[in-house]
Design a protein around this motif. Structure first.
Motif, PDB file in Angstrom:
ATOM      1  N   THR A   1       0.871  -1.394   0.250  1.00  0.00           N
ATOM      2  CA  THR A   1       0.101   0.060   0.177  1.00  0.00           C
ATOM      3  C   THR A   1       0.739   1.069  -0.012  1.00  0.00           C
ATOM      4  O   THR A   1       2.047   1.228   0.083  1.00  0.00           O
ATOM      5  N   ARG A   2       0.103   2.459   0.118  1.00  0.00           N
ATOM      6  CA  ARG A   2       0.965   3.471  -0.046  1.00  0.00           C
ATOM      7  C   ARG A   2       1.392   3.975   1.453  1.00  0.00           C
ATOM      8  O   ARG A   2       2.181   5.125   1.683  1.00  0.00           O
TER       9      ARG A   2
ATOM     10  N   THR B   1       5.430   4.885   1.691  1.00  0.00           N
ATOM     11  CA  THR B   1       5.805   6.409   1.268  1.00  0.00           C
ATOM     12  C   THR B   1       5.475   7.382   2.564  1.00  0.00           C
ATOM     13  O   THR B   1       6.244   8.449   2.421  1.00  0.00           O
ATOM     14  N   ARG B   2       4.186   6.950   3.211  1.00  0.00           N
ATOM     15  CA  ARG B   2       3.960   7.889   4.101  1.00  0.00           C
ATOM     16  C   ARG B   2       4.605   7.937   5.693  1.00  0.00           C
ATOM     17  O   ARG B   2       4.724   8.871   6.215  1.00  0.00           O
ATOM     18  N   ALA B   3       4.925   6.657   6.242  1.00  0.00           N
ATOM     19  CA  ALA B   3       5.651   6.498   7.295  1.00  0.00           C
ATOM     20  C   ALA B   3       6.357   5.491   7.242  1.00  0.00           C
ATOM     21  O   ALA B   3       6.151   4.280   7.769  1.00  0.00           O
ATOM     22  N   LYS B   4       7.641   5.885   7.018  1.00  0.00           N
ATOM     23  CA  LYS B   4       8.414   4.687   6.562  1.00  0.00           C
ATOM     24  C   LYS B   4       8.838   3.986   8.163  1.00  0.00           C
ATOM     25  O   LYS B   4       9.029   2.614   8.351  1.00  0.00           O
ATOM     26  N   MET B   5       9.139   4.851   9.115  1.00  0.00           N
ATOM     27  CA  MET B   5       9.509   4.259  10.638  1.00  0.00           C
ATOM     28  C   MET B   5       8.691   3.306  10.998  1.00  0.00           C
ATOM     29  O   MET B   5       8.779   2.214  11.399  1.00  0.00           O
ATOM     30  N   THR B   6       7.094   3.729  10.838  1.00  0.00           N
ATOM     31  CA  THR B   6       6.134   3.005  11.639  1.00  0.00           C
ATOM     32  C   THR B   6       6.095   1.817  10.596  1.00  0.00           C
ATOM     33  O   THR B   6       5.656   0.440  11.088  1.00  0.00           O
ATOM     34  N   SER B   7       6.242   1.694   9.545  1.00  0.00           N
ATOM     35  CA  SER B   7       5.882   0.660   8.448  1.00  0.00           C
ATOM     36  C   SER B   7       7.102  -0.415   8.678  1.00  0.00           C
ATOM     37  O   SER B   7       6.834  -1.590   8.896  1.00  0.00           O
TER      38      SER B   7
ATOM     39  N   CYS C   1       4.345  -4.800  21.857  1.00  0.00           N
ATOM     40  CA  CYS C   1       5.027  -4.011  20.726  1.00  0.00           C
ATOM     41  C   CYS C   1       4.402  -3.936  19.483  1.00  0.00           C
ATOM     42  O   CYS C   1       4.227  -2.638  18.976  1.00  0.00           O
ATOM     43  N   LEU C   2       3.897  -4.917  19.068  1.00  0.00           N
ATOM     44  CA  LEU C   2       3.130  -4.896  17.779  1.00  0.00           C
ATOM     45  C   LEU C   2       1.934  -4.213  18.068  1.00  0.00           C
ATOM     46  O   LEU C   2       1.374  -3.444  17.074  1.00  0.00           O
ATOM     47  N   MET C   3       1.049  -4.402  18.955  1.00  0.00           N
ATOM     48  CA  MET C   3      -0.133  -3.613  19.158  1.00  0.00           C
ATOM     49  C   MET C   3       0.195  -2.042  19.318  1.00  0.00           C
ATOM     50  O   MET C   3      -0.821  -1.474  18.789  1.00  0.00           O
ATOM     51  N   PHE C   4       1.078  -1.531  20.014  1.00  0.00           N
ATOM     52  CA  PHE C   4       1.669  -0.216  19.977  1.00  0.00           C
ATOM     53  C   PHE C   4       1.920   0.184  18.589  1.00  0.00           C
ATOM     54  O   PHE C   4       1.311   1.463  18.086  1.00  0.00           O
ATOM     55  N   VAL C   5       2.593  -0.612  17.686  1.00  0.00           N
ATOM     56  CA  VAL C   5       2.614  -0.109  16.348  1.00  0.00           C
ATOM     57  C   VAL C   5       1.361  -0.207  15.620  1.00  0.00           C
ATOM     58  O   VAL C   5       1.432   0.886  14.777  1.00  0.00           O
ATOM     59  N   TRP C   6       0.672  -0.914  15.922  1.00  0.00           N
ATOM     60  CA  TRP C   6      -0.830  -1.166  15.031  1.00  0.00           C
ATOM     61  C   TRP C   6      -1.446   0.130  15.429  1.00  0.00           C
ATOM     62  O   TRP C   6      -2.430   0.577  14.534  1.00  0.00           O
ATOM     63  N   ILE C   7      -1.610   0.486  16.716  1.00  0.00           N
ATOM     64  CA  ILE C   7      -2.297   1.917  16.729  1.00  0.00           C
ATOM     65  C   ILE C   7      -1.925   2.942  15.943  1.00  0.00           C
ATOM     66  O   ILE C   7      -2.845   3.718  15.633  1.00  0.00           O
ATOM     67  N   ASN C   8      -0.466   3.046  16.028  1.00  0.00           N
ATOM     68  CA  ASN C   8       0.302   4.146  14.832  1.00  0.00           C
ATOM     69  C   ASN C   8      -0.095   3.824  13.416  1.00  0.00           C
ATOM     70  O   ASN C   8      -0.449   5.068  12.981  1.00  0.00           O
ATOM     71  N   ILE C   9      -0.247   2.804  13.089  1.00  0.00           N
ATOM     72  CA  ILE C   9      -0.147   2.409  11.689  1.00  0.00           C
ATOM     73  C   ILE C   9      -1.601   2.659  11.197  1.00  0.00           C
ATOM     74  O   ILE C   9      -1.961   3.170  10.284  1.00  0.00           O
ATOM     75  N   GLU C  10      -2.879   2.275  11.875  1.00  0.00           N
ATOM     76  CA  GLU C  10      -3.981   2.474  11.894  1.00  0.00           C
ATOM     77  C   GLU C  10      -4.542   4.168  11.507  1.00  0.00           C
ATOM     78  O   GLU C  10      -5.266   4.513  10.863  1.00  0.00           O
ATOM     79  N   GLN C  11      -3.842   4.765  12.416  1.00  0.00           N
ATOM     80  CA  GLN C  11      -3.750   6.207  12.335  1.00  0.00           C
ATOM     81  C   GLN C  11      -3.446   6.838  10.870  1.00  0.00           C
ATOM     82  O   GLN C  11      -4.084   7.603  10.165  1.00  0.00           O
ATOM     83  N   GLU C  12      -2.430   6.256  10.434  1.00  0.00           N
ATOM     84  CA  GLU C  12      -1.697   6.533   9.028  1.00  0.00           C
ATOM     85  C   GLU C  12      -2.606   6.154   8.107  1.00  0.00           C
ATOM     86  O   GLU C  12      -2.870   6.830   7.101  1.00  0.00           O
TER      87      GLU C  12
ATOM     88  N   LEU D   1      -5.921   5.841   8.240  1.00  0.00           N
ATOM     89  CA  LEU D   1      -7.083   6.619   8.207  1.00  0.00           C
ATOM     90  C   LEU D   1      -6.629   8.032   7.616  1.00  0.00           C
ATOM     91  O   LEU D   1      -7.439   8.443   6.756  1.00  0.00           O
ATOM     92  N   GLN D   2      -5.666   8.750   7.930  1.00  0.00           N
ATOM     93  CA  GLN D   2      -5.592   9.816   6.979  1.00  0.00           C
ATOM     94  C   GLN D   2      -5.133   9.519   5.618  1.00  0.00           C
ATOM     95  O   GLN D   2      -5.657  10.516   4.850  1.00  0.00           O
ATOM     96  N   GLN D   3      -4.754   8.269   5.531  1.00  0.00           N
ATOM     97  CA  GLN D   3      -4.398   8.157   3.909  1.00  0.00           C
ATOM     98  C   GLN D   3      -5.897   7.868   3.237  1.00  0.00           C
ATOM     99  O   GLN D   3      -5.897   8.405   2.033  1.00  0.00           O
ATOM    100  N   SER D   4      -6.789   7.423   3.901  1.00  0.00           N
ATOM    101  CA  SER D   4      -8.039   7.325   3.222  1.00  0.00           C
ATOM    102  C   SER D   4      -8.795   8.460   3.278  1.00  0.00           C
ATOM    103  O   SER D   4     -10.022   8.600   2.653  1.00  0.00           O
ATOM    104  N   GLY D   5      -8.495   9.772   3.906  1.00  0.00           N
ATOM    105  CA  GLY D   5      -8.914  11.091   3.627  1.00  0.00           C
ATOM    106  C   GLY D   5      -9.971  11.147   4.557  1.00  0.00           C
ATOM    107  O   GLY D   5     -10.963  12.109   4.664  1.00  0.00           O
TER     108      GLY D   5
END
Length: 854
Positions: free
Chosen positions: A505-506, A509-515, A661-672, A674-678
């Motif tokens: 997905t995109r 490109t938006r969040a390299k560190m989180t990905s 640790c994966l759950m903490f990253v999941w929270i961040n990545i879902e935020q990304e 959401l912003q990606q889908s507008g």
């Protein structure tokens, strides 16, 4: 080799003490409902060898002996038990449980010489002495069967048996009228557990000698699938295998009492050293006794079924029963004893098949109702999602039509017909639930006919390739979840696919560190399902390592939070230090308890107090921390990890840490995403607080991406189920994991502690999901409906996989998988409530309120 006959007794699942003893002494395989009473009380009173005997004296565990005395008629079953507190897995020497039995038996016979009443009783015929030897089982759990303690216990039992046999022969003047039977209720795995269907649990020894038992028989060769004959160097001594329930009829025929009423055991005549006439008549009696059970079951079913609907068991008609019995009597008369035995075995085989047929007589009717109910429920939940929580049919015109009375009238008429049909057949109340429940569900579905029409119109306007693609992806996801119940490595495959998701997905490109973090922790978690479920040896160094990682993580988080101005006030710092101290104490307790048990000094009282205090405080301390999202989640992790460390014996201590640790990253990545889908997302994650009263106006409608979020939740919950073990299999549990809390055998308390250990990863997943809901502005109701649909599709899949044939392991596993998925939704409601409480509630150490400025 010198005195008796031997073989292997094949037990059934669950390989636990109570069902094993019921099979041995009463001759039937007890219903698993007995587990609801801790395998101690009798759900249904039953007949047994002890009840049929003139007198029975028994010595041993208070968990086993009372159930045979309780069901006995009159006062002829005597029990002598030690105190339950002696069953201590951390005690100095569990061999004492067996020496207690041997010593008490010797004292009993010594006392009988001076007591005329007792002396006359134990010289009667048809009497039983039962010695229940629990030491080997206790030592196996505590130290594992390869240990010196276990082998020492076996030697003690061997010496004890020799001594008791000598004492019996001496007491009865070597009259040769005593039979000795030595067997076991169940086996044990190399890692010291039992309950499932591994061969080391289901294969038990049977050694018999004395009155009425055949002498050893030499043979040139014999064929068996296993290698025991070679291992034991008994290739030339005849091995006679039996089913565990067959031992009850063997014992009854040896002392000359009736077979227990519900016994389904087949008399193993090859063990008997008696006349061919005796064997033939005993086998005939056995066949009649089992046939009577078949006839009673058939009569019961016939009485409650309409004559034109009743289908009898064709293989054993009344005429066939009569012919077999007449032929058997004729063979006895003409002294054709071998023919009698084979004919009676055929009749028993048919009667047992018939019993099974009538037990499952209504299966097709009930199965069809279950499937209709499931499909209706999945349809209704899907329609509810589309109607109330999505924009899918918003563009389609909605004409409000006047409701017709035809639909409710039709369903009421069908309901009356079904109820009348069940009533005239005198069906139990559960049948009414199965028969009538689909009706209101399908009525609710058909009432939404307009929504179904609009949905069809909406789907037809959608590109076909997209629709097929999404459907295939959804089906594949469900299949991976289903297969993961059978093959844990499917979770590894799923987590590896998750790791690749950001790059497809995109997001990359938006969040390299989180990905990158998401990929790293997904792959790290994917290692756990590949680790062994059972058979692992305790490794305290891994538990200590997990504790040190938690402390290191705490240090990093405290340092980063203290840098933020006013965000980490003294009260929060105090709570945090308290949790760090709790983790250190947990590490100390695990280490010192292990050392104490190795020295056979039992569980230290101070360690026990600290363990229970840590457990009690683990759900309270997080409520004192800040309700800011990451601070509260980290506080929950610290509290639950200190309890989890106390319940760990090896690598599983690292599992909740990696999962979190994966759950903490999941929270961040879902935020990304959401912003990606507008979707507008106003708040930063660092400023979001958990709030008990959520503003409903903030909730948004569902998108296709939310199905993925719900799927992620179900997948992570299944990973929590099978990540470090298989909770559908009893022998995945290691009693050593509760030794920091208690070592004295207590099935309910030990079971509750193990259940809490299993729940901790679930609670961590649900708390993270609370945060995902909050940050993505989703209502829990809409997401729960999607989870409900996913779990119900899985449950329907497992319903078709439920077995009642094949190995007992297959049967038990198929049922447990179905039950797990069925209860997932109810379980989620409970977990969601617990997660809400942990994340939103705030307790204060001081009376005055404090405000947080972010």
């Amino acid at each position: 080799m010198h005195e008796g006959s031997w073989g292997i007794s094949h037990t059934r699942v669950p390989t636990e003490s109570r069902p094993g003893h019921v099979a041995l002494i009463a001759g039937f395989y007890e219903d698993v409902s007995a587990v609801a009473k801790g395998w101690k009380e009798n759900p249904v009173e039953f007949d047994s060898l002890f009840n049929e005997s003139k007198y029975t004296w028994s010595w041993g565990s208070p968990d086993i002996l009372p159930m045979f005395a309780k069901g006995a008629s009159g006062d002829h079953v005597y029990t002598y038990s030690y105190d339950a507190k002696r069953e201590d897995f951390g005690a100095q020497d569990a061999t004492k449980l067996d020496t207690w039995v041997f010593d008490n038996v010797k004292d009993f016979f010594h006392h009988a010489r001076n007591n005329q009443s007792l002396f006359s009783k134990i010289n009667e015929e048809k009497i039983v002495f039962f010695l229940h030897l629990l030491g080997i089982d206790t030592n196996g759990h505590a130290h594992r069967p390869s240990s010196r303690d276990y082998k020492h216990n076996i030697k003690k039992v061997d010496d004890g048996v020799k001594e008791i046999v000598s004492m019996f022969n001496h007491f009865y003047g070597n009259d040769g009228k005593t039979t000795f039977i030595f067997t076991s209720d169940h086996g044990m795995t190399d890692w010291g557990s039992h309950g499932a269907g591994h061969p080391s649990e289901t294969l038990t020894p049977l050694v018999t000698w004395g009155a009425g038992i055949k002498y050893p028989q030499r043979v040139s060769a014999q064929q068996f699938d296993d290698a025991f004959l070679k291992e034991w160097r008994l290739e030339n001594w005849k091995r006679l295998d039996v089913n565990q329930a067959d031992i009850a009829p063997l014992m009854t025929s040896l002392i000359g009492v009736p077979f227990p009423l519900n016994s389904v055991g087949i008399l193993p005549v090859d063990y008997l050293n008696n006349t061919d006439l005796f064997k033939a008549e005993s086998m005939f009696t056995n066949a009649v006794q089992i046939l009577e059970q078949f006839k009673v079951k058939m009569t019961q079913k016939k009485e409650v079924t309409l004559p034109f609907l009743f289908t009898p068991f064709k293989l054993l008609s009344d005429s066939k029963q009569f012919n077999i019995l007449r032929k058997a009597r004729s063979y006895i008369k003409h002294r054709k004893f071998d023919e009698v035995v084979s004919l009676c075995k055929e009749l028993i085989h048919l009667a047992l098949k018939g019993l099974s047929y009538y037990h499952t007589y209504d299966r097709f009717f009930l199965g069809v109702n279950v499937v209709i109910g499931f499909v209706g429920w999945i349809s209704y939940a899907s329609l509810l999602i589309i109607k109330s929580h999505s924009n899918l049919i918003k563009g389609v015109s909605k004409e409000v039509k006047k409701p017709s009375h035809l639909l409710p009238c039709s369903f009421v008429a069908i309901g009356i017909l079904v109820a009348f049909f069940l009533l005239i057949q005198a069906c139990p109340w559960t049948y009414y639930v199965y028969g009538l429940l689909p009706l209101p569900i399908w009525y609710a579905v058909l009432r939404e006919f307009q929504v179904i029409q609009d949905l069809v119109v909406s789907v037809l306007t959608y590109p076909l390739s997209h629709f097929v693609g999404y459907l295939l992806a959804f089906t594949l996801g469900i299949e991976v979840l289903v297969l993961s119940f059978f093959y844990r490595y499917m979770l590894t495959a799923g987590l590896t696919a998750f790791a690749a998701w950001p790059f497809l997905t995109r997001l990359w490109t938006r969040a390299k560190m989180t990905s990158l973090s998401w990929t790293f922790f997904s792959l790290l978690l994917a290692v756990f399902p590949l680790m062994p479920v059972v058979g692992r040896k305790p490794d305290i160094s891994l538990v200590m390592g997990a504790g040190l990682l938690v402390l290191l993580l705490s240090l990093c988080v405290v340092t980063s939070l203290m840098k933020r101005k006013d965000s980490f006030i003294k009260e929060e710092l105090l709570v945090h230090l308290l949790q760090v101290l709790s983790t250190v104490l947990s590490m100390y307790v695990v280490y010192s308890t292990q050392s104490s048990l190795l020295r056979k000094q039992g569980l230290p009282l101070m360690n026990q107090i600290i363990s229970w205090a840590t457990l009690a405080s683990s759900l309270v301390v997080p409520l004192l921390s800040s309700p800011v999202l990451f601070q509260r989640l980290f506080s929950i992790l610290l509290s639950l990890m200190s309890t989890y460390l106390l319940l760990s014996t090896g690598y599983e201590a690292l599992f909740p840490l990696v999962l979190s640790c994966l759950m903490f990253v999941w929270i961040n990545i879902e935020q990304e995403t959401l912003q990606q889908s507008g979707v507008c997302c106003k708040q930063k994650l660092t400023s979001i607080q958990f709030s008990y009263n959520t503003d409903i106006t903030q909730f948004r409608q569902l998108y296709l991406d939310d199905i993925r979020r719900a799927f992620f939740l179900v997948f992570f919950l299944v990973t929590a189920f099978f990540g470090t073990g298989n909770i559908a299999s009893i022998n995945s549990f290691d009693l050593a994991s509760v030794y920091c809390f208690l070592t004295v055998f207590s099935p309910f308390m030990m079971g509750a502690l193990m259940m809490w250990k299993i729940l901790i990863p679930f609670v961590l997943v649900m708390c993270a999901f609370e945060a995902v809901q909050l940050t993505t502005q989703l209502s829990s109701k809409s997401l729960f409906l999607i989870v409900l649909v996913i779990s119900d599709i899985m449950a329907l899949h497992f319903f078709f996989l439920v077995k009642d044939y094949g190995s007992w392991l297959d049967i038990g596993t198929s049922i447990s998988h179905y039950v797990i998925v069925m209860s997932m939704t109810i379980f989620l409601v409970f977990l969601n409530g617990l997660a809400q409480l942990l994340t939103t509630k705030k307790l204060r150490l001081c009376g005055k309120p404090k405000s947080h400025f972010m």
